[in-house]
Scaffold this active site. Structure first.
Site, PDB file in Angstrom:
ATOM      1  N   ASP A   1       7.479 -14.002 -42.814  1.00  0.00           N
ATOM      2  CA  ASP A   1       7.871 -14.253 -44.264  1.00  0.00           C
ATOM      3  C   ASP A   1       8.285 -15.572 -44.574  1.00  0.00           C
ATOM      4  O   ASP A   1       8.487 -16.422 -43.628  1.00  0.00           O
ATOM      5  CB  ASP A   1       9.108 -13.380 -44.452  1.00  0.00           C
TER       6      ASP A   1
ATOM      7  N   ASP B   1      16.735  -6.298 -33.573  1.00  0.00           N
ATOM      8  CA  ASP B   1      16.457  -7.347 -32.971  1.00  0.00           C
ATOM      9  C   ASP B   1      15.067  -7.450 -32.639  1.00  0.00           C
ATOM     10  O   ASP B   1      14.323  -6.446 -32.636  1.00  0.00           O
ATOM     11  CB  ASP B   1      17.579  -7.707 -31.964  1.00  0.00           C
TER      12      ASP B   1
ATOM     13  N   GLU C   1       4.288 -13.004 -52.889  1.00  0.00           N
ATOM     14  CA  GLU C   1       5.283 -12.142 -53.592  1.00  0.00           C
ATOM     15  C   GLU C   1       5.260 -12.626 -55.069  1.00  0.00           C
ATOM     16  O   GLU C   1       5.653 -13.613 -55.181  1.00  0.00           O
ATOM     17  CB  GLU C   1       6.503 -11.912 -52.976  1.00  0.00           C
TER      18      GLU C   1
ATOM     19  N   ASN D   1      20.406  -4.298 -27.848  1.00  0.00           N
ATOM     20  CA  ASN D   1      21.362  -4.587 -26.895  1.00  0.00           C
ATOM     21  C   ASN D   1      22.586  -4.126 -27.719  1.00  0.00           C
ATOM     22  O   ASN D   1      23.778  -4.362 -27.057  1.00  0.00           O
ATOM     23  CB  ASN D   1      21.690  -6.096 -27.261  1.00  0.00           C
TER      24      ASN D   1
ATOM     25  N   ASP E   1      17.685  -1.742 -32.147  1.00  0.00           N
ATOM     26  CA  ASP E   1      18.564  -2.449 -31.889  1.00  0.00           C
ATOM     27  C   ASP E   1      18.611  -2.213 -30.356  1.00  0.00           C
ATOM     28  O   ASP E   1      18.809  -1.341 -29.779  1.00  0.00           O
ATOM     29  CB  ASP E   1      19.846  -2.076 -32.355  1.00  0.00           C
TER      30      ASP E   1
ATOM     31  N   ASP F   1      12.932  -3.926 -50.891  1.00  0.00           N
ATOM     32  CA  ASP F   1      13.765  -3.964 -52.045  1.00  0.00           C
ATOM     33  C   ASP F   1      13.401  -2.945 -52.937  1.00  0.00           C
ATOM     34  O   ASP F   1      14.071  -2.870 -53.933  1.00  0.00           O
ATOM     35  CB  ASP F   1      12.995  -5.304 -52.843  1.00  0.00           C
TER      36      ASP F   1
ATOM     37  N   ASP G   1       7.772 -15.178 -50.265  1.00  0.00           N
ATOM     38  CA  ASP G   1       8.470 -14.898 -51.027  1.00  0.00           C
ATOM     39  C   ASP G   1       8.689 -15.540 -52.417  1.00  0.00           C
ATOM     40  O   ASP G   1       8.530 -16.723 -52.390  1.00  0.00           O
ATOM     41  CB  ASP G   1      10.119 -15.120 -50.115  1.00  0.00           C
TER      42      ASP G   1
ATOM     43  N   ASP H   1      24.446  -4.084 -30.298  1.00  0.00           N
ATOM     44  CA  ASP H   1      25.411  -4.680 -31.466  1.00  0.00           C
ATOM     45  C   ASP H   1      25.447  -4.000 -32.856  1.00  0.00           C
ATOM     46  O   ASP H   1      26.083  -4.603 -33.642  1.00  0.00           O
ATOM     47  CB  ASP H   1      25.265  -6.228 -31.224  1.00  0.00           C
TER      48      ASP H   1
HETATM   49  C1  NOJ Z   1      12.370 -11.426 -52.725  1.00  0.00           C
HETATM   50  C2  NOJ Z   1      12.907 -10.738 -51.334  1.00  0.00           C
HETATM   51  O1  NOJ Z   1      11.937  -9.746 -51.197  1.00  0.00           O
HETATM   52  C3  NOJ Z   1      14.237 -10.140 -51.764  1.00  0.00           C
HETATM   53  O2  NOJ Z   1      14.662  -9.277 -50.625  1.00  0.00           O
HETATM   54  C4  NOJ Z   1      14.955 -11.424 -51.753  1.00  0.00           C
HETATM   55  O3  NOJ Z   1      16.461 -11.026 -52.162  1.00  0.00           O
HETATM   56  C5  NOJ Z   1      14.527 -12.148 -52.927  1.00  0.00           C
HETATM   57  N1  NOJ Z   1      13.234 -12.384 -52.641  1.00  0.00           N
HETATM   58  C6  NOJ Z   1      15.053 -13.652 -52.569  1.00  0.00           C
HETATM   59  O4  NOJ Z   1      14.588 -14.248 -51.286  1.00  0.00           O
END
Ligand code: NOJ
Length: 557
Positions: free
Chosen positions: A98, A29, A256, A23, A21, A327, A199, A25
């Site tokens: 992403d 960032d 993914e 700044n 971070d 995740d 994703d 908050d």
């Molecule tokens: C996979 C992502 O890695 C995860 O963090 C996200 O919650 C879900 N896809 C939905 O976008």
């Protein structure tokens, strides 16, 4: 096998909210990342995967995007982003963004239009259905709990959301959706991005008719992955993306892809016929999971899974190699030992990951051996998945709150999302303000400053691994052969490239098992390339005792 920069790369994943971070908050960032670029350069990574930084109401920390072509206010501006990518490129680091296009945020302009009326031009950008017998259109369950459908009063229909109700699924059957997504991808690629991490990209094609899932228990909602993962038009949509966008650039693309077999992976990543460069699959991540509960895992099972992926993809496709991301729990807590042998086991697990064939991924904090966190109260957790699960299990199903908390501590996504531990000052030096999520209380001992000051740290071990990968093509291109298949303590394998061979020996336990080299592995000369304990160079490796979580890599000739 063809040589390619994206095979030779090591990817570092940044979860921007928790990185640094600048700044005060309490939220990481873009300018924070800019300040840490020299750190990444010193580690030796050459690609960064940046988790979403686009405009978002943050229901799922940026994986719910309301504007694909602008930056979230909390993270900065497009001008900051341009400075970030320039700073990376100056240091020889590529930037992979992403790409979240299975769904948008419900606050995205397309959805705001879509919900207005059944004849709105954007109506078909999403998956709307009337209810069935006064209930949802089918019994699919969302990844984040409850029905995958949300009723919208404005038009009296339901929309599909495989994730949170603020993440409506896009309708990829609609050619205009595909056209708009491809246009947006070109826009980023023209700004100089070096690729996309896509994703849940294998969820974009749903089985027509969206059939009910046959019930497996008394719950009304069922997980319908057979109807939305690897669906009938997936390869066609990806091929169209390849022709319209991807084939025009020299980029890294990683899909993914939950619920895939090696066959699916080859279909998607074959160098001639596939659309993507590599997949990010999950089979080994499910090894300790049993329908929402924690299960003991066996090393032979891990070997079986990893070796199948290694052997099946050899020469036919390409894989990402990882043990964690934003995740997943921290690997040292999950597969290693985060107390007595934290440093040793973090190094052993790094050796495991970086010596498999595929492109390795390092998730922020992994390179200093950060661990899981065990917050006291559910109020300290932030992840929508964990919070929804707690509500469902405790409030609706009457589970014991302590049991649910134990599950979240072991498996919850917030384990990976506690702020990066930079030094031993308050809040681990992550922010001068109040962090959006508490830091792991072990930061005074585990932090970057400490790691950089200690020549034996996990950090320098990663640095060495990455250097070796650049030096020896066998790290990248060597083929993999498992040895000692049935051993429950030692994971050992060779890599072979022409006349060059590596022998990798890993002790996955706190015990001291004896390693015996199979008699068919013969060599005239050996060179120790990597080790996490002191080793006598003259030691006979035909048989020796391994120390807890010991890792060795020999080059045999
Ligand atoms: C996979 C992502 O890695 C995860 O963090 C996200 O919650 C879900 N896809 C939905 O976008």
């Amino acid at each position: 096998m063809k040589q390619a920069w994206w095979k030779e790369s090591v990817v570092y994943q940044i979860y921007p909210r928790s990185f640094y971070d600048s700044n005060g908050d309490g939220i990481g960032d873009l300018r924070g990342i800019i300040q840490k670029l020299d750190y990444l350069k010193e580690l030796g990574v050459n690609v960064v995967w940046l988790s979403p930084v686009y405009k978002s109401p943050n229901d799922d920390n940026g994986y719910d995007i309301s504007d694909y072509q602008d930056i979230m206010d909390e993270f900065g501006t497009l001008a900051d982003w341009r400075e970030l990518i320039a700073g990376m490129h100056e240091r020889g680091i590529k930037l992979v963004m992403d790409l979240v296009v299975n769904h948008t945020s419900d606050e995205h302009r397309w959805f705001q239009e879509s919900r207005q009326s059944k004849d709105n031009p954007y109506r078909d950008y999403y998956i709307w259905r009337p209810g069935k017998d006064g209930r949802e259109p089918n019994n699919w369950k969302s990844f984040f709990g409850g029905s995958a459908w949300q009723y919208d009063e404005l038009t009296g229909e339901y929309y599909l959301h495989l994730f949170s109700k603020k993440q409506p699924d896009l309708n990829w059957e609609n050619p205009n959706v595909r056209k708009d997504v491809f246009k947006m991808m070109h826009w980023w690629l023209k700004q100089g991005v070096d690729g996309f991490r896509m994703d849940v990209i294998n969820l974009i094609s749903k089985v027509p008719g969206l059939p009910d899932v046959p019930p497996v228990n008394d719950d009304r909602y069922q997980f319908g992955s057979q109807y939305f993962a690897n669906g009938p038009r997936l390869l066609e949509f990806l091929d169209e993306m390849k022709r319209s966008v991807l084939s025009h650039y020299d980029i890294l693309t990683v899909g993914e892809t939950p619920f895939v077999t090696t066959k699916h992976a080859i279909d998607m990543t074959n160098e001639e016929t596939g659309a993507l460069k590599m997949v990010f699959q999950f089979e080994h991540m499910d090894i300790d999971r049993d329908r929402g509960s924690i299960k003991a895992w066996k090393l032979t099972e891990l070997k079986r899974i990893m070796s199948r992926w290694q052997n099946d993809l050899e020469g036919k496709g390409w894989n990402s190699i990882y043990l964690t991301n934003h995740d997943q729990p921290r690997p040292v807590s999950r597969f290693g030992n985060d107390t007595q042998y934290r440093v040793e086991s973090a190094k052993m697990l790094a050796t495991f990951t970086h010596l498999q064939q595929g492109t390795p991924y390092v998730y922020q904090g992994e390179e200093i051996g950060m661990t899981n966190v065990a917050f006291e109260s559910i109020n300290d957790y932030r992840d929508i998945e964990s919070l929804n699960m707690y509500k469902e299990l405790v409030e609706e199903k009457g589970w014991n709150p302590d049991d649910v908390l134990a599950l979240i501590r072991a498996k919850g996504r917030d384990n990976a999302r506690t702020p990066m531990q930079w030094d031993d000052s308050p809040n681990a030096g992550f922010t001068t303000g109040t962090p959006w999520m508490k830091v792991n209380p072990n930061y005074p001992a585990i932090n970057v400053k400490q790691a950089l000051a200690d020549p034996n740290s996990v950090f320098y071990y990663y640095q060495k691994l990455l250097r070796l990968r650049k030096e020896y093509p066998i790290f990248v291109y060597g083929s993999y052969d498992l040895i000692l298949d049935d051993d429950e303590a030692i994971y050992a394998f060779t890599r072979t490239l022409d006349n060059d061979r590596l022998l990798v020996i890993l002790n996955f336990t706190a015990q001291t098992p004896v390693f015996t080299l199979p008699s068919n592995i013969v060599f005239a000369d050996k060179e120790l390339l990597l080790n996490n304990y002191a080793v006598e160079s003259s030691e006979d490796i035909r048989q020796f005792t391994l120390r807890p979580y010991e890792a060795r890599v020999y080059r045999l000739r």
